[in-house]
Design a protein around this motif. Structure first.
Motif, PDB file in Angstrom:
ATOM      1  N   LEU A  98       0.837  -1.208   0.000  1.00 13.95           N
ATOM      2  CA  LEU A  98       0.000   0.000   0.000  1.00 13.95           C
ATOM      3  C   LEU A  98       0.870   1.256   0.000  1.00 13.95           C
ATOM      4  O   LEU A  98       0.412   2.325  -0.404  1.00 13.95           O
ATOM      5  CB  LEU A  98      -0.930  -0.015   1.214  1.00 13.95           C
ATOM      6  CG  LEU A  98      -2.027  -1.083   1.166  1.00 13.95           C
ATOM      7  CD1 LEU A  98      -2.914  -0.998   2.414  1.00 13.95           C
ATOM      8  CD2 LEU A  98      -2.871  -0.945  -0.089  1.00 13.95           C
ATOM      9  N   TYR A 112     -12.210   2.014  -0.235  1.00 13.38           N
ATOM     10  CA  TYR A 112     -11.121   1.037  -0.244  1.00 13.38           C
ATOM     11  C   TYR A 112     -10.441   0.991   1.119  1.00 13.38           C
ATOM     12  O   TYR A 112     -10.143  -0.083   1.645  1.00 13.38           O
ATOM     13  CB  TYR A 112     -10.080   1.390  -1.299  1.00 13.38           C
ATOM     14  CG  TYR A 112     -10.510   1.209  -2.735  1.00 13.38           C
ATOM     15  CD1 TYR A 112     -11.795   0.781  -3.067  1.00 13.38           C
ATOM     16  CD2 TYR A 112      -9.630   1.471  -3.777  1.00 13.38           C
ATOM     17  CE1 TYR A 112     -12.189   0.620  -4.381  1.00 13.38           C
ATOM     18  CE2 TYR A 112     -10.012   1.311  -5.113  1.00 13.38           C
ATOM     19  CZ  TYR A 112     -11.294   0.891  -5.401  1.00 13.38           C
ATOM     20  OH  TYR A 112     -11.670   0.727  -6.708  1.00 13.38           O
ATOM     21  N   TRP A 116      -9.979  -2.210   3.582  1.00 13.40           N
ATOM     22  CA  TRP A 116      -8.665  -2.666   4.038  1.00 13.40           C
ATOM     23  C   TRP A 116      -8.586  -2.636   5.562  1.00 13.40           C
ATOM     24  O   TRP A 116      -8.013  -3.514   6.192  1.00 13.40           O
ATOM     25  CB  TRP A 116      -7.553  -1.795   3.443  1.00 13.40           C
ATOM     26  CG  TRP A 116      -7.471  -1.878   1.942  1.00 13.40           C
ATOM     27  CD1 TRP A 116      -7.863  -2.911   1.149  1.00 13.40           C
ATOM     28  CD2 TRP A 116      -6.970  -0.855   1.058  1.00 13.40           C
ATOM     29  NE1 TRP A 116      -7.636  -2.610  -0.172  1.00 13.40           N
ATOM     30  CE2 TRP A 116      -7.089  -1.361  -0.265  1.00 13.40           C
ATOM     31  CE3 TRP A 116      -6.438   0.422   1.240  1.00 13.40           C
ATOM     32  CZ2 TRP A 116      -6.698  -0.616  -1.383  1.00 13.40           C
ATOM     33  CZ3 TRP A 116      -6.039   1.154   0.133  1.00 13.40           C
ATOM     34  CH2 TRP A 116      -6.175   0.634  -1.172  1.00 13.40           C
ATOM     35  N   LEU A 146      -1.082  -5.651  -1.028  1.00 15.10           N
ATOM     36  CA  LEU A 146      -2.406  -5.709  -1.635  1.00 15.10           C
ATOM     37  C   LEU A 146      -2.355  -6.688  -2.800  1.00 15.10           C
ATOM     38  O   LEU A 146      -1.641  -6.474  -3.778  1.00 15.10           O
ATOM     39  CB  LEU A 146      -2.840  -4.326  -2.131  1.00 15.10           C
ATOM     40  CG  LEU A 146      -4.221  -4.260  -2.785  1.00 15.10           C
ATOM     41  CD1 LEU A 146      -5.309  -4.638  -1.784  1.00 15.10           C
ATOM     42  CD2 LEU A 146      -4.481  -2.863  -3.355  1.00 15.10           C
ATOM     43  N   ILE A 152      -5.678  -8.202   1.526  1.00 17.31           N
ATOM     44  CA  ILE A 152      -4.370  -7.756   2.009  1.00 17.31           C
ATOM     45  C   ILE A 152      -3.622  -8.908   2.664  1.00 17.31           C
ATOM     46  O   ILE A 152      -4.223  -9.910   3.065  1.00 17.31           O
ATOM     47  CB  ILE A 152      -4.505  -6.564   2.996  1.00 17.31           C
ATOM     48  CG1 ILE A 152      -5.382  -6.947   4.220  1.00 17.31           C
ATOM     49  CG2 ILE A 152      -5.071  -5.349   2.298  1.00 17.31           C
ATOM     50  CD1 ILE A 152      -4.635  -7.412   5.411  1.00 17.31           C
TER      51      ILE A 152
END
Length: 561
Positions: A98, A112, A116, A146, A152
């Protein structure tokens, strides 16, 4: 540095550099024997001043990861401790960090970041609720991979530590400034789950605003200072996570996850209403303390009320055809009595395994229930306080994951639950032995008949057969239940069907396999069909199992005596 093209440990060919940090370099490598890619993390003595400290942290990293099993964590396959440095061979995680996403695209979309964040809460809560809690301590965008599918993976456990309840403070102060909580640098006791919550808040802050907390102005401004379009609810969550005083933060990642899932409700009116509710509740408690008699009566009524709600939710869940609503009702029932096994068994039998398949969606629903907050802990945390109940639920879930996940079973996901049974004990001798054997199979299942990932050892199909026979021994329908017996029998039939030739090659005779199938078919007739009034779904499972044995016998006959 390792040379591109060189062979490491006699089996890994270094292909390229895929990552580099202040202390380490990560390479893409190929195990030429297995024709499979791996990642190799290297720390050299000449690359860091405090090499022995770093080396010890790497040993800690490998020791911790070897004991863990979670979809959002990598697995360790090899460790090479050389004079020149320390190498860790682990899963190659496809994707980018990330940190790279921030570097190339700046602040990430709010939806998003929230997704996450929910995934990070799930994996951190998993770490925090181990038998000995694990505190990660270095959460930041650069340590989060990711994957292409949007999930993740948490990497780099170099400074993670196990939480020691009796300790006054940490022995070393490590972390990344800007993301690290104040207590990571001394003077505030040892780090705990709330330390990771601070790091989580700092990470979400960076991702959603694009402003690195380790750079000027070195402060956590409200996220809407940078972008007015961001949610006030998300602003509240991040602000609470990054409070300097650990007591002012969330108590668990389960609490953070719940708020992230309901962030739109965290508006000013919602918080005001919640505050009023808390004040009213506090007033009731104060009034109840005026006399001991009133307190006792209140507790008795509370237990009766909780039991009434529990029974109501279970009955409602059984009566609805909407699976989502049923899952919600079972979750409410379990939250009322999290140490009562019946709620879990109702959930497993009537919803998760109603069709004898534990789907990926049902697995996700189960995970959400287990990490839901109950008081100051989670549902699973509360359940774990009752070792007997925890073992019973873990045994049932281990069986479900081992045999029924996605209709083929998942040994890796089952491993955690059988380990809980083995750690806590408390079940019958037959169940404990079965859990031990199944846990053992989980450890080597993917390598049966082949070399381990490191290319060093072979697991024999003879050993696997002996374990299968031991697991299916006895009257399982009586010790467990008919459904568990049938799924175990189906596994034996499936393994004979798929691996009859390999079993024979390993020394298992035709007669041994044929006799075992006859024994299990007799168990179906004598232990199940003649003793139980079966439901239609169980009758269908019996028919499937018998058909499986017919196919297995045909496959065995084709191999020959």
């Amino acid at each position: 540095m390792l040379e591109i093209g060189s062979i490491v440990g006699g089996k890994y060919k270094v292909l390229s550099v895929i990552g580099q940090g202040g202390m380490s370099t990560v390479y893409l490598a190929m195990n030429e024997r297995a024709n499979k890619p791996w990642a190799i993390k290297e720390v050299r003595k000449d690359a860091v001043a405090n090499y022995q400290t770093v080396r010890q942290s790497l040993i800690t990293e490998t020791d911790l990861l070897k004991e863990l099993s979670h979809p959002f964590l990598p697995s360790i396959v090899d460790v090479i401790d050389e004079d020149g440095g320390f190498l860790i061979v682990m899963d190659y995680i496809e994707g980018n960090t990330l940190e790279k996403a921030l570097k190339h695209m700046g602040a990430q979309p709010q939806e998003y970041v929230i997704e996450w964040g929910i995934q990070l809460c799930e994996v951190l809560e998993y770490l925090h609720t181990r038998k000995t809690p694990i505190i990660y301590r270095d959460l930041k965008p650069g340590n989060i991979m990711l994957r292409p599918n949007g999930t993740i993976t948490l990497i780099d456990f170099g400074i993670a530590r196990e939480y020691k309840e009796a300790k006054a403070g940490d022995t070393s102060y490590l972390g990344t400034r800007g993301y690290a909580a104040p207590e990571q640098f001394g003077g505030m006791g040892q780090t705990d789950a709330r330390t990771d919550i601070f790091c989580l808040g700092a990470t979400l802050y960076h991702l959603v605003t694009g402003h690195n907390p380790s750079e000027p102005p070195y402060e956590f401004y409200p996220i809407r200072y940078w972008n007015q379009q961001l949610s006030p609810g998300l602003e509240y969550i991040i602000s609470k996570c990054v409070q300097s005083n650990p007591d002012d933060r969330y108590n668990s990642c389960a609490e953070v996850m719940y708020d992230l899932q309901n962030y739109r409700e965290l508006e000013k009116g919602y918080k005001k209403e919640a505050k009023i509710s808390v004040l009213i509740f506090a007033a009731i408690i104060v009034l109840s303390l005026f006399t001991a008699t009133l307190s006792v009566n209140f507790q008795i009524k509370s237990r009766k009320l909780a039991n009434a709600y529990y029974q109501h939710y279970i009955a409602e869940a059984k009566g609805t055809a909407d699976e989502s609503e049923a899952a919600n009702l079972y979750a409410k029932a379990i939250a009322e009595k999290p140490t009562d096994v019946d709620g879990y068994f109702e959930l497993i039998d009537n919803l998760l395994l109603a069709d004898d398949i534990l789907s990926k969606e049902e697995d996700e629903e189960l995970r959400k229930i287990l990490i839901s907050p109950v008081g100051k802990t989670t549902v699973e945390g509360a359940l774990s306080t009752n070792k007997q109940a925890y073992s019973e639920v873990a045994y049932r879930l281990g069986i479900a994951y081992f045999y029924c996940y996605d209709d083929v079973g998942n040994k890796q996901l089952a491993a955690k639950w059988f380990q809980i049974v083995n750690d806590n004990g408390g079940l019958s001798k037959d169940k404990q032995e079965r859990a031990f054997r199944l846990g053992k199979i989980c450890q080597y299942y993917s390598s049966i008949g082949t070399e381990f990932k490191s290319g060093d050892k072979v697991i024999s199909y003879r050993e696997y057969w002996d374990d299968l026979v031991a697991i299916s021994d006895g009257n399982i329908a009586e010790v467990d239940n008919p459904t568990t017996a049938l799924v175990i029998y189906r596994e034996v039939a499936a393994q004979i069907y798929n691996n009859a030739a390999k079993f024979i090659e390993a020394g298992v005779t035709y007669d041994e396999m044929s006799k075992e199938m006859d024994t299990l078919l007799a168990h179906i007739d004598e232990d199940i069909l003649t003793r139980y009034d079966l439901t239609n779904s169980t009758k269908e499972l019996v028919s499937k199992t018998q058909r499986n044995f017919t196919a297995a016998k045909q496959a065995l006959d084709q191999v020959g005596k």
